[in-house]
Every structure is written in C-alpha cells, then in structure tokens.
Write an enzyme that holds these catalytic residues in place. Structure first.
Site, PDB file in Angstrom:
ATOM      1  N   TYR A  57       0.841  -1.196   0.000  1.00  0.00           N
ATOM      2  CA  TYR A  57       0.000   0.000   0.000  1.00  0.00           C
ATOM      3  C   TYR A  57       0.880   1.251   0.000  1.00  0.00           C
ATOM      4  O   TYR A  57       1.668   1.483   0.909  1.00  0.00           O
ATOM      5  CB  TYR A  57      -0.929   0.025   1.211  1.00  0.00           C
ATOM      6  CG  TYR A  57      -2.014  -1.022   1.220  1.00  0.00           C
ATOM      7  CD1 TYR A  57      -2.267  -1.811   0.102  1.00  0.00           C
ATOM      8  CD2 TYR A  57      -2.807  -1.226   2.349  1.00  0.00           C
ATOM      9  CE1 TYR A  57      -3.268  -2.769   0.114  1.00  0.00           C
ATOM     10  CE2 TYR A  57      -3.811  -2.177   2.359  1.00  0.00           C
ATOM     11  CZ  TYR A  57      -4.030  -2.952   1.248  1.00  0.00           C
ATOM     12  OH  TYR A  57      -5.022  -3.905   1.266  1.00  0.00           O
ATOM     13  N   SER A 208     -13.652  -3.740   0.332  1.00  0.00           N
ATOM     14  CA  SER A 208     -14.363  -3.058  -0.747  1.00  0.00           C
ATOM     15  C   SER A 208     -15.873  -3.141  -0.556  1.00  0.00           C
ATOM     16  O   SER A 208     -16.620  -3.512  -1.474  1.00  0.00           O
ATOM     17  CB  SER A 208     -13.969  -3.637  -2.116  1.00  0.00           C
ATOM     18  OG  SER A 208     -14.284  -2.753  -3.164  1.00  0.00           O
ATOM     19  N   PRO A 209     -16.372  -2.794   0.637  1.00  0.00           N
ATOM     20  CA  PRO A 209     -17.806  -2.944   0.925  1.00  0.00           C
ATOM     21  C   PRO A 209     -18.709  -2.030   0.114  1.00  0.00           C
ATOM     22  O   PRO A 209     -19.894  -2.302  -0.026  1.00  0.00           O
ATOM     23  CB  PRO A 209     -17.898  -2.610   2.417  1.00  0.00           C
ATOM     24  CG  PRO A 209     -16.747  -1.694   2.664  1.00  0.00           C
ATOM     25  CD  PRO A 209     -15.645  -2.212   1.785  1.00  0.00           C
ATOM     26  N   LEU A 210     -18.137  -0.948  -0.437  1.00  0.00           N
ATOM     27  CA  LEU A 210     -18.924  -0.028  -1.252  1.00  0.00           C
ATOM     28  C   LEU A 210     -18.646  -0.197  -2.738  1.00  0.00           C
ATOM     29  O   LEU A 210     -18.965   0.666  -3.553  1.00  0.00           O
ATOM     30  CB  LEU A 210     -18.643   1.418  -0.830  1.00  0.00           C
ATOM     31  CG  LEU A 210     -19.065   1.771   0.600  1.00  0.00           C
ATOM     32  CD1 LEU A 210     -18.671   3.200   0.942  1.00  0.00           C
ATOM     33  CD2 LEU A 210     -20.562   1.569   0.798  1.00  0.00           C
ATOM     34  N   GLY A 212     -15.863  -0.158  -4.500  1.00  0.00           N
ATOM     35  CA  GLY A 212     -15.000   0.862  -5.071  1.00  0.00           C
ATOM     36  C   GLY A 212     -15.621   2.242  -5.105  1.00  0.00           C
ATOM     37  O   GLY A 212     -15.111   3.138  -5.767  1.00  0.00           O
ATOM     38  N   GLY A 213     -16.723   2.441  -4.394  1.00  0.00           N
ATOM     39  CA  GLY A 213     -17.422   3.730  -4.367  1.00  0.00           C
ATOM     40  C   GLY A 213     -18.692   3.759  -5.198  1.00  0.00           C
ATOM     41  O   GLY A 213     -19.488   4.689  -5.089  1.00  0.00           O
ATOM     42  N   LEU A 215     -21.382   1.960  -4.911  1.00  0.00           N
ATOM     43  CA  LEU A 215     -22.578   1.864  -4.078  1.00  0.00           C
ATOM     44  C   LEU A 215     -22.785   3.100  -3.210  1.00  0.00           C
ATOM     45  O   LEU A 215     -23.822   3.225  -2.558  1.00  0.00           O
ATOM     46  CB  LEU A 215     -22.502   0.613  -3.200  1.00  0.00           C
ATOM     47  CG  LEU A 215     -22.499  -0.713  -3.971  1.00  0.00           C
ATOM     48  CD1 LEU A 215     -22.207  -1.887  -3.054  1.00  0.00           C
ATOM     49  CD2 LEU A 215     -23.840  -0.921  -4.686  1.00  0.00           C
ATOM     50  N   GLY A 217     -22.665   6.008  -4.729  1.00  0.00           N
ATOM     51  CA  GLY A 217     -23.176   6.969  -5.693  1.00  0.00           C
ATOM     52  C   GLY A 217     -22.126   7.877  -6.291  1.00  0.00           C
ATOM     53  O   GLY A 217     -22.444   8.976  -6.761  1.00  0.00           O
TER      54      GLY A 217
END
Length: 339
Positions: A57, A208-210, A212-213, A215, A217
């Site tokens: 990272y 990555s729960p969203l 990558g963004g 979800l 919006g």
C-alpha cells in the site's frame, strides 16, 4: 462495543476494521499522515481495534504511517498486514515462498516499528509455491513470536482447503481468517468460499464494501470516473489489470444494483453508503467489515452505517436485486498488487 472471535481462534476483533490503503506520503495519496493519524485515533477512541494494512500500500508508506500512528497505543490494536505481492523486479521478490515471505515479514516489522504482528496474511495465492512450504514458513513466524495469527486474502475455496490441510499435515498453525472482496456487487464468495471458511474455521473480513465507491453513488453510467476517486486512480495505472478491474466495477448490471440501493436510501431517508454498509454488516458470515475512509468524517459516517438496521423486507429486496452477483461480480482488485 461488540467484538467477535476471529474464526477458530480466541482473538477478539471489532465488527469494523480500519483499512489503510489510502494512507500515504506521496502527493497522490488520498489521506496524508496528519489526517491518517486523526482517523486512527478516532477509530480506536470509538472502541474498535482491528487495523489492516499491507506491504504494497502506497509503496510501503501506509505501513510506516500506521506504525507511527499506533505506536503510543500498540496494546489496543489488533494489527494486520499482508505479504506476497510484488516488491521488486526479481524472481523472488513476490509470492509465498520461504525466501520472499521471510524478507517481506522483516520489512513490514521494520516499517511498522513493532516486534510482532497480530495477524499476518498471505495477500494472494501463489500457484508456484507448494502449500507445505508456505504454511511451514508461516508456522515458523508464529513459533518465533513475530506473528500471532495467520490469515489469507483473495484465496479460492480450493486454495484455502490446500493451505489448511498442509498446516494439519505439518502440525503447524492454520489460517484463522480470509479477507475477500464482498459487497452487493460482489457476492461470488457466498456459494463456495464462505461455506469453506465456516467448515475450516476462518473468519471473513470483507473489503471493498462499497464496490470501489459505486454503491456510494460516486459514479454515473457512461461517464469516466471523476478525478480524485479511487477508480480514476486505478484507471490511470499502466497495468491492464487495473483497467480491467475498473471496467468490471462499472459494468451495467452493477449500476442497476446501485440504482436500487439509491432508491432504498431515498425511501429510508438515509445515504446509499449507509444502506450498502448496513446490508453487509448484517451478513451472518462476516466477522468484520474493512472500511477505507479518506477522512475522519467519512470514518464517523461509515461506523454509524454499520449500526444501522435495515428492515427485513428491505434486506430481502437487496438480496434479490443483487442475486446475479452470486455467480459473477466485480473481480478482486488485482491492480493493487500487480506489477
């Protein structure tokens, strides 16, 4: 604060995990060190304890920043990092061999400024190294006291089985966790990988729960990722794997799911990110959700979202809307560690 034991172990971790891929010192890093320190302190002050990083990272600077941020609170932290990803051009600068993992662990310990890592994870599978060699090497780390628990990331069900069998044959230390991409647009781990984890004693850390963004919006159909977003950064990488990952995220069926999430959020009077995180946090096989906030304010919002309770009918509606991703979904973010 609610804690769960991580897989078949006695290690207790918070339902939220702080992902630190955004922490860096380069000008393109979304989260510079002063803000990263605020995020870490806010996370720990809220009672959470699992902090996750990796040797790749931001070229290793994420580990350095995390190490400095937790130095005065080391005993409060379940510190997780990963090895295996490419660290240079040489043939032994990557993978799960004894040669690479030994060097990778020592480098991570140095960057993190600590003499032990709570959870050391294999960042990705390595088909060229026998599982016996990998698991024997990792067991040696545990016996030396440099690592307390072992985990893996991005492993298939077959790779998990092979690794656990190898540990058993050797009388060594097995994995207690799997870190995997999991969200409403990526449910492919449910049919085989999650049952394997249940059977073999691995807790699941969902990254990555969203999506990558998507979800949250942040992206629109037919439009390029906006500057400054995570997908825009990956799209600009020279690696074809990076572009493939972005294209996978921005597939038309995923926008259909994102539209449903946005509709649910409007009906409930909340934000799309809250809906997506609440859905994931309530999944029975998820031990901890890996959040990747860029700011302390984002962290606060994400932590609140994990305590939000969706009505059962809404959960069923989202399950149905995302059913297609049980067999296919966004691929794992290979761009993060591809050379």
């Amino acid at each position: 604060m609610r804690y769960l034991t991580l897989g078949r172990s006695g290690l207790r971790v918070s339902r939220a995990c702080l992902g630190t891929m955004n922490f860096g010192t380069d000008p393109q890093a979304p989260t510079p060190e002063p803000e990263a320190r605020r995020i870490v302190d806010a996370f720990l002050d809220a009672g959470h304890n699992l902090v996750d990083t990796a040797d790749t990272y931001r070229g290793g600077t994420s580990e350095e920043i995390v190490g400095r941020a937790i130095a005065h609170r080391r005993s409060e932290v379940v510190l997780a990092t990963k090895g295996a990803a490419p660290q240079g051009p040489g043939p032994n600068d990557r993978g799960l061999s004894r040669a690479h993992l030994t060097r990778a662990l020592h480098a991570s310990l140095r960057r993190l400024g600590t003499d032990y890592i709570d959870l050391y994870q294999c960042h990705l599978p390595d088909a060229d190294t026998p599982p016996d060699e990998t698991m024997a090497t990792l067991d040696g780390f545990v016996r030396s006291g440099k690592v307390l628990y072992l985990g893996c990331s991005n492993f298939t069900a077959a790779a998990i089985v092979e690794a656990q069998w190898a540990a058993s044959r050797l009388g060594g230390t097995p994995f207690v966790s799997l870190q995997a991409g999991y969200s409403l647009i990526a449910r492919a781990i449910e049919p085989e990988i999650m049952p394997t984890c249940r059977r073999l004693g691995l807790g699941v850390l969902a990254y990555s729960p969203l999506g990558g963004g998507l979800l949250a919006g942040r992206y629109r159909r037919g439009a390029a990722p906006p500057p400054g977003t995570r997908l825009a950064e990956w799209w600009a990488m020279p690696s074809p794997l990076a572009r493939s990952y972005v294209e996978g995220i921005l597939a038309a069926p995923h926008f259909d799911i994102a539209d449903e999430v946005e509709a649910v959020a409007a009906e409930l009077g909340t934000e799309p990110a809250t809906v997506a995180l609440a859905w994931l946090g309530a999944r029975p096989d998820v031990t901890s959700v890996v959040l990747g906030p860029r700011t302390a304010d984002q962290l606060t919002a994400n932590l609140a979202a994990l305590t939000y309770e969706l009505p059962p009918s809404t959960t069923a509606r989202l399950d149905e809307a995302s059913r297609s991703t049980l067999t296919h979904g966004s691929p794992p973010p290979a761009a993060r560690w591809a050379s």
